[in-house]
Write a protein that holds these residues in place. Structure first.
Motif, short mmCIF file in Angstrom:
data_model
loop_
_atom_site.label_atom_id
_atom_site.label_comp_id
_atom_site.label_asym_id
_atom_site.label_seq_id
_atom_site.Cartn_x
_atom_site.Cartn_y
_atom_site.Cartn_z
N LYS A 165 -56.20 -75.21 -50.01
CA LYS A 165 -56.22 -73.84 -50.54
C LYS A 165 -56.34 -73.82 -52.07
CE LYS A 165 -53.22 -70.78 -48.58
NZ LYS A 165 -51.94 -70.34 -47.95
N LYS A 189 -55.18 -91.81 -52.71
CA LYS A 189 -54.19 -92.00 -51.64
C LYS A 189 -54.78 -92.58 -50.34
CE LYS A 189 -54.58 -87.23 -50.04
NZ LYS A 189 -53.90 -86.02 -49.60
N ASN A 245 -65.81 -82.80 -43.65
CA ASN A 245 -64.45 -83.19 -44.02
C ASN A 245 -63.40 -82.43 -43.21
OD1 ASN A 245 -65.65 -81.12 -45.94
ND2 ASN A 245 -63.48 -80.78 -46.31
N LEU A 246 -63.76 -81.26 -42.71
CA LEU A 246 -62.82 -80.49 -41.89
C LEU A 246 -63.11 -80.63 -40.39
CD1 LEU A 246 -62.40 -77.19 -43.95
CD2 LEU A 246 -60.66 -78.91 -43.48
N GLY A 278 -55.16 -76.08 -40.77
CA GLY A 278 -54.53 -75.34 -39.67
C GLY A 278 -55.42 -74.21 -39.16
N CYS A 287 -50.02 -79.62 -40.32
CA CYS A 287 -51.10 -79.41 -41.31
C CYS A 287 -50.46 -79.06 -42.63
CB CYS A 287 -52.04 -78.30 -40.83
SG CYS A 287 -52.84 -78.70 -39.27
N THR A 341 -63.47 -77.90 -49.83
CA THR A 341 -62.36 -77.54 -48.95
C THR A 341 -61.45 -78.74 -48.69
OG1 THR A 341 -63.73 -78.01 -47.01
CG2 THR A 341 -63.63 -75.70 -47.74
N GLY A 342 -61.93 -79.94 -49.00
CA GLY A 342 -61.11 -81.15 -48.86
C GLY A 342 -59.86 -81.09 -49.72
N ARG A 395 -39.40 -72.57 -38.38
CA ARG A 395 -40.32 -73.70 -38.10
C ARG A 395 -39.64 -74.72 -37.19
NH1 ARG A 395 -40.85 -76.33 -43.04
NH2 ARG A 395 -42.08 -77.87 -41.92
N ARG A 440 -50.06 -92.70 -42.04
CA ARG A 440 -51.33 -93.32 -41.62
C ARG A 440 -51.31 -94.84 -41.60
NH1 ARG A 440 -55.12 -89.44 -44.92
NH2 ARG A 440 -54.75 -87.51 -43.77
N PRO A 459 -48.51 -80.58 -46.54
CA PRO A 459 -48.47 -81.67 -47.52
C PRO A 459 -47.55 -82.79 -47.01
CG PRO A 459 -48.05 -79.54 -48.56
CD PRO A 459 -48.04 -79.30 -47.09
N SER A 502 -51.47 -85.17 -42.25
CA SER A 502 -51.24 -85.57 -43.65
C SER A 502 -51.38 -87.09 -43.81
CB SER A 502 -49.85 -85.13 -44.11
OG SER A 502 -48.88 -86.09 -43.74
N1 NDP Z 1 -58.66 -80.11 -46.25
C1 NDP Z 1 -59.14 -81.25 -45.75
O1 NDP Z 1 -60.38 -81.49 -45.70
C2 NDP Z 1 -58.20 -82.26 -45.18
C3 NDP Z 1 -56.81 -82.11 -45.24
N2 NDP Z 1 -56.00 -83.07 -44.68
C4 NDP Z 1 -54.53 -82.99 -44.76
O2 NDP Z 1 -54.08 -81.85 -44.06
C5 NDP Z 1 -52.85 -81.40 -44.64
C6 NDP Z 1 -53.01 -79.92 -44.94
O3 NDP Z 1 -54.06 -79.81 -45.91
P1 NDP Z 1 -54.84 -78.46 -46.15
O4 NDP Z 1 -54.88 -77.68 -44.89
O5 NDP Z 1 -56.10 -78.84 -46.81
O6 NDP Z 1 -53.84 -77.78 -47.21
P2 NDP Z 1 -53.62 -76.24 -47.56
O7 NDP Z 1 -52.95 -76.22 -48.88
O8 NDP Z 1 -54.88 -75.49 -47.39
O9 NDP Z 1 -52.61 -75.75 -46.44
C7 NDP Z 1 -51.29 -76.25 -46.33
C8 NDP Z 1 -50.44 -75.23 -45.62
O10 NDP Z 1 -49.10 -75.76 -45.52
C9 NDP Z 1 -48.19 -74.79 -46.05
N3 NDP Z 1 -47.02 -75.45 -46.63
C10 NDP Z 1 -46.95 -76.14 -47.79
N4 NDP Z 1 -45.70 -76.62 -47.97
C11 NDP Z 1 -44.97 -76.19 -46.90
C12 NDP Z 1 -43.62 -76.35 -46.52
N5 NDP Z 1 -42.74 -77.04 -47.26
N6 NDP Z 1 -43.21 -75.79 -45.35
C13 NDP Z 1 -44.07 -75.09 -44.59
N7 NDP Z 1 -45.36 -74.89 -44.90
C14 NDP Z 1 -45.82 -75.45 -46.05
C15 NDP Z 1 -49.00 -74.07 -47.11
O11 NDP Z 1 -48.39 -72.84 -47.44
P3 NDP Z 1 -48.58 -72.19 -48.92
O12 NDP Z 1 -49.81 -71.36 -48.82
O13 NDP Z 1 -47.33 -71.42 -49.11
O14 NDP Z 1 -48.70 -73.32 -49.89
C16 NDP Z 1 -50.35 -73.92 -46.39
O15 NDP Z 1 -50.33 -72.84 -45.50
C17 NDP Z 1 -52.61 -82.21 -45.90
O16 NDP Z 1 -51.64 -83.18 -45.69
C18 NDP Z 1 -53.97 -82.82 -46.16
O17 NDP Z 1 -53.79 -84.05 -46.80
C19 NDP Z 1 -56.54 -84.12 -44.02
C20 NDP Z 1 -57.89 -84.32 -43.95
C21 NDP Z 1 -58.83 -83.43 -44.58
#
Ligand code: NDP
Ligand code: X2W
Length: 309
Positions: free
Chosen positions: A153, A182, A290-291, A15, A57, A149-150, A44, A85, A59, A81
């Protein structure tokens, strides 16, 4: 009127990178949620329903919940996510993967953004199965290394914070050793493979970047193609666009070492065909961030297609 955009999960890794990419744009009205309220479901839902386009963005489970909130709304969705897909009602957000895919994305209500490893693997494999040069029942193996970073957090903190109990000190590690990552169903179906590919991913101590390798025995393929035939199929498939680059064979032959961080900070992908002509083997390699093309860059590309930017 400017399209209203809400990024659900805007404070996470993917995000944040989308926000950076659209920060200077004045053709979008961005709806934002304060970081402290990021898990406030009522807020939200209100923002999701107010938006013309939402980028999820989150889970997988949270992404499914967000989609359910929007069943009766008009909001168009890009889901980064894994949740949708391989879903028939969703258009796969890899514009260069099939002829006409960009047009399908532009018209879609539901777009699923590809996984990062999947982008590399499908980017190498789909043109070959489409052209009929790689049989669908070929036993494909995929080896890959990703920046940490893949893992979002949590993995970023594990790799960077030595004080954590779950700190990861390794410079490089394999995972998904049970071969059930996955991304496997997505790679299999979107590449047109009849046999489940064997996928072995790994993570290196660098933030962003990725190499995805697909080694092939040419003598086991239909018509025993030469290295140049494989390259020609890839070059033809990606002709006429500037996001996926098929590196010329002579240029690949001159590369002694390939750095997985080479494409970090870009939204493009490079494809290489390595090997020695006449030896009956090639190693196909995709290099991407990856990002970038692997997540946030692809999401912005899909957004632009959907709003006609
Ligand atoms: N990172 C990468 O390289 C890639 C990621 N993705 C996909 O992107 C998606 C996000 O991944 P990523 O950005 O890496 O993950 P992060 O953990 O970095 O970020 C996820 C965000 O979603 C928030 N969140 C989690 N659960 C909830 C909820 N129930 N309601 C609202 N907000 C929520 C988290 O908040 P909190 O901090 O409270 O947990 C956090 O801000 C995933 O599905 C991932 O599979 C896809 C391709 C590549
Ligand atoms: C290094 C690392 O942990 N990577 C993630 C996949 C990153 C990616 O592409 O993400 P999505 O499938 O979540 O979209 C993993 O293997 O689970």
């Amino acid at each position: 009127m400017k399209p209203k955009l809400f990024i659900d999960g805007e404070h996470g890794t993917t995000g944040l990178q989308i926000r950076q990419r659209i920060a200077a744009r004045d053709d979008l009205e961005v709806l934002s949620i304060p970081e402290a309220e990021r898990r406030n479901a009522a807020l939200r839902e209100e923002l999701l329903k107010s938006a013309d386009i939402a980028i999820l963005c989150l889970p997988d489970d949270a992404a499914r919940e967000a989609v359910a909130m929007l069943t009766d709304a008009h909001t168009r969705i890009i889901d980064t996510s894994t949740a949708h897909r391989t879903h028939d009602d969703w258009v796969y957000g890899f514009a260069e993967s099939e002829p006409g895919q960009g047009e399908r994305i532009a018209e879609a209500r539901y777009v699923s953004n590809p996984g990062c490893y999947s982008t590399g693997a499908i980017g190498l494999l789909r043109p070959l199965t489409r052209a009929g040069i790689l049989p669908g029942d070929y036993p494909v193996t995929i080896n890959a290394v990703s920046g940490y970073t893949g893992g979002g957090k949590q993995m970023i903190a594990q790799m960077e914070d030595e004080a954590r109990d779950d700190h990861i000190a390794a410079p490089h590690f394999l995972y998904a050793t049970a071969l059930r990552h996955k991304h496997v169903p997505e790679i299999q179906s979107r590449s047109g493979l009849a046999v489940r590919p064997l996928f072995s991913p790994s993570v290196g101590r660098f933030a962003q970047g990725m190499l995805v390798q697909v080694p092939l025995h040419l003598d086991a393929m239909d018509g025993r193609p030469a290295m140049g035939d494989i390259h020609a199929v890839l070059a033809k498939h990606y002709d006429g666009q500037d996001i996926v680059e098929v590196v010329p064979l002579a240029e690949s032959a001159a590369i002694a070492r390939l750095d997985p961080t080479e494409m970090a900070g870009t939204d493009r992908m490079k494809l290489f065909v390595f090997g020695t002509d006449g030896d009956g083997q090639v190693n196909l390699v995709a290099s991407l961030d990856n990002l970038g093309k692997g997540a946030s860059g692809a999401a912005v590309q899909n957004l632009d297609l959907m709003i006609g930017a």
